[in-house]
Design an enzyme around this catalytic site. Structure first.
Site, PDB file in Angstrom:
ATOM      1  N   GLY A 306       0.830  -1.198   0.000  1.00 12.39           N
ATOM      2  CA  GLY A 306       0.000   0.000   0.000  1.00 12.39           C
ATOM      3  C   GLY A 306       0.862   1.244   0.000  1.00 12.39           C
ATOM      4  N   GLY A 308       0.705   5.591   1.206  1.00 10.56           N
ATOM      5  CA  GLY A 308      -0.007   6.673   1.864  1.00 10.56           C
ATOM      6  C   GLY A 308       0.722   7.985   1.698  1.00 10.56           C
ATOM      7  N   GLY A 311       4.445   7.549   3.224  1.00 12.58           N
ATOM      8  CA  GLY A 311       5.326   6.432   2.923  1.00 12.58           C
ATOM      9  C   GLY A 311       4.630   5.310   2.191  1.00 12.58           C
ATOM     10  N   VAL A 313       4.314   0.951   1.930  1.00 10.12           N
ATOM     11  CA  VAL A 313       4.448  -0.252   2.741  1.00 10.12           C
ATOM     12  C   VAL A 313       4.739  -1.440   1.821  1.00 10.12           C
ATOM     13  CG1 VAL A 313       3.342  -1.770   4.420  1.00 10.12           C
ATOM     14  CG2 VAL A 313       2.840   0.679   4.433  1.00 10.12           C
ATOM     15  N   LYS A 327       7.340  -0.244   6.334  1.00  7.06           N
ATOM     16  CA  LYS A 327       6.864   1.066   5.901  1.00  7.06           C
ATOM     17  C   LYS A 327       8.057   1.988   5.677  1.00  7.06           C
ATOM     18  CE  LYS A 327       3.972   4.951   7.441  1.00  7.06           C
ATOM     19  NZ  LYS A 327       3.140   5.461   8.562  1.00  7.06           N
ATOM     20  N   ASP A 425      -5.778   9.272  15.256  1.00 11.81           N
ATOM     21  CA  ASP A 425      -6.070   8.898  13.857  1.00 11.81           C
ATOM     22  C   ASP A 425      -6.738   7.525  13.805  1.00 11.81           C
ATOM     23  OD1 ASP A 425      -6.188   9.544  11.207  1.00 11.81           O
ATOM     24  OD2 ASP A 425      -4.165   8.868  10.714  1.00 11.81           O
TER      25      ASP A 425
END
Length: 606
Positions: A306, A308, A311, A313, A327, A425
């Site tokens: 993934g 974001g 960063g 992953v 990550k 978060d």
């Protein structure tokens, strides 16, 4: 900055003149190879035909008649060299006789100050036994040491070997201090942890001195310092025999100088801040990896899980059975290392089943990474964002279990540590699911450590993801920021689980009318109507209703009206019917917080 750049250009021209004047190689220490396909041989290694000053003591190589490169260790063991990584300072070797277990008996690296196993995380002792071949058990046989009339078998030295037929087996010797990742090599006579090159199993050794990686990264040569009494090294500019590649080299050097002197000052401060933090962090448990370790663990960043804002992953592998998620933190982050320090510092304090475990981290120059346990079912948002995809629906009992697990994880953050940890978060994307769909809270980049005896938290800026941020994080009109802010985010998460959709505005029958998502759920419950989700029986309907009511209690506008997480857990685990909370969307309440509303940022408290 401009003056420094001009000085850099001047020094570059001086360097060109100096390099042209040298002309020849450094006293016969040119880079050599044993045949066209062999590894490059340069300092700290040297061929035995070169002068002694061309290499570091103990780094002597030789060439065979068949053009193989040979490394001889202090115990007179000889290995063929397949590859030398001068930046990572790792040499890859293989046994010319194709039987590493025989060589390992004499491979006592503890007596050598030159090389070490690349993997030193877990070391084990192995015991080898010579057994009669009449026995049928061959799971632990070492084929290259066995013969027609006998089998050699290996066991962990401390293991229970009661199953071993002692009458027909005799202990030969012990292999001490072997990395546990070599288990396949020891027990089955082959080495599958390292990659295969040309069909031969390879072994990787590392060296810590001399350190030449800085020179290699800069594209410079490395050599012994001539004017030093000790064995020290220095970098020196490489040069060709004859003419320097004029204009091209000039363009490259000018670009490098530009990059050097335009380097962001904030990043330098960031490096210093992280260095100071890591010095204070030495006593914590997570392992510190080098960038070379990270590349090896991720197999050169092959499988991306993934991406974001801060960063990417990647899936990684510590051993044959241990997978991790790595990550890589973007160097362009504007948070000056705060997120990295927050995550490493916070995660090192946490040991709870519903919090993702931090295995280790990397802070190697400007490269930074976080290594977590791997969650094969990825994140919760993959299972609640598509209400029409029934084959991804987990069922209401499992969703309730996941909600309880998340709540227990948040309660641990608020009450289970020496300092209260506020996540800031909480959202489905940051809830990972293991192989049994047990939830694990992740991504502590925005977390904040607080004293338990304070009811309010000092903040300079709003933090979190839009749609999950509690109203008091934006404006003091709604109250002080506290652990209740995480409870608001958890409430939104519960409502998403119930509604099977993201917390965004949805459109009613009238396309000009926009309805706020939590208010939409409240109105359905208040009017005793169905939530229009996957309800298969009355029990499922009760679970969905319970999750929705608890979510609405958690998103009350004023923090004082929200329950604590302990109370939320009691509500989730209880079997009695819950009462509807006050309507947080009534017109008599204070001005409602719109998703696009401009609010004053909270200022730091004194």
């Amino acid at each position: 900055m401009h003056i420094c750049f001009e000085m850099g250009i001047s020094y570059f021209f001086l360097f060109v003149v100096f390099a042209v004047g040298l002309g020849e190689g450094q006293n016969g220490c040119d880079e050599l190879r044993c045949g066209g396909g062999g590894p490059a041989i340069r300092f700290p290694f040297r061929l035995n035909s070169q002068p002694h000053h061309c290499g570091w003591p103990g780094f002597n190589l030789s060439c065979t008649d068949t053009k193989h490169t040979v490394l001889e260790l202090p115990t007179s063991l000889k290995f063929f060299v397949k590859k030398i990584d001068y930046i990572s300072q790792v040499i890859e070797i293989h046994d010319p006789h194709h039987c590493f277990p025989r060589q390992l008996r004499q491979l006592n690296l503890s007596s050598s100050t030159t090389f070490r196993f690349e993997e030193e995380f877990y070391m084990m002792d192995y015991a080898l036994f010579n057994c009669s071949s009449t026995e049928t058990q061959t799971d632990y046989a070492i084929s290259c040491l066995s013969g027609p009339s006998h089998e050699v078998r290996a066991f962990f030295k401390d293991d229970d070997i009661t199953d071993l037929p002692i009458a027909s087996c005799k202990k030969m010797y012990t292999l001490p201090s072997i990395p546990i990742s070599f288990e396949t090599l020891i027990l089955k006579g082959q080495y599958t942890v390292s990659k295969e090159i040309g069909g031969d199993k390879t072994l990787q050794l590392k060296w810590s001195r001399p350190v030449c990686r800085e020179c290699e990264v800069k594209g410079m040569g490395c050599r012994l310092r001539s004017n030093s009494n000790e064995s020290e090294t220095e970098c020196f500019p490489k040069h060709a025999k004859g003419i320097i590649l004029g204009s091209f080299l000039l363009v490259v050097a000018v670009f490098a100088l530009y990059r050097l002197y335009s380097y962001d000052k904030a990043e330098k401060q960031n490096q210093a801040k992280i260095k100071t933090f890591l010095e204070d962090y030495k006593n914590f448990k997570p392992t510190r990896f080098s960038y070379a370790d990270i590349k090896r663990i991720t197999n050169q960043f092959v499988e991306k899980l993934g991406e974001g804002a801060y960063g990417t992953v990647f899936k990684g592998k510590l051993s044959n059975e241990i997978y991790v998620a790595v990550k890589m933190i973007l160097n362009a982050s504007k948070e000056n290392g705060e997120e990295f320090i927050n995550e490493v510092g916070t995660m090192g304090r946490i040991h709870q089943v519903n919090i993702v475990r931090l295995v280790g981290f990397c802070a190697d120059g400007f490269r930074r990474a976080l290594v977590y346990e791997f969650s094969p079912n990825y994140s919760l948002d993959k299972f609640i964002s598509s209400a029409d995809t029934k084959n991804r629906f987990l069922g209401w009992n499992k969703l309730q279990d996941i909600a309880i697990g998340i709540a227990k994880g948040i309660d641990y953050l608020h009450e289970g540590c020496d300092q209260q940890i506020l996540h800031f978060d909480i959202k489905p994307h940051n809830v990972l699911l293991d192989e049994n769909f047990n939830p694990k809270i992740s991504d502590f980049g925005l977390a904040k450590l607080c004293s338990k005896d304070k009811s309010a938290v000092s903040m300079t800026t709003a933090r979190g993801t839009m749609g999950y941020i509690a109203p008091e994080v934006f404006s003091r009109n709604f109250g002080n920021v506290s652990y209740k802010s995480d409870i608001y985010s958890f409430g939104i998460l519960l409502l998403e689980v119930v509604g099977g959709r993201k917390n965004v505005d949805i459109t009613a029958n009238n396309t000009n009318q926009v309805v706020y998502f939590p208010e939409w759920i409240y109105n359905f419950l208040d009017q005793k109507e169905d939530l229009r989700v996957f309800i298969e029986d009355d029990e499922d309907a009760e679970i969905a209703k319970k999750l929705a009511i608890i979510g609405l209690w958690c998103i009350q506008w004023h923090p004082a009206n929200r329950p604590s997480m302990k109370v939320v857990i009691q509500m989730l685990e209880g079997g009695h019917e819950l009462t509807m909370p006050p309507n947080p969307f009534a017109s008599t309440n204070p001005t409602r917080l719109k998703l696009n509303q401009e609010l004053d940022v909270i200022q730091e408290q004194e």
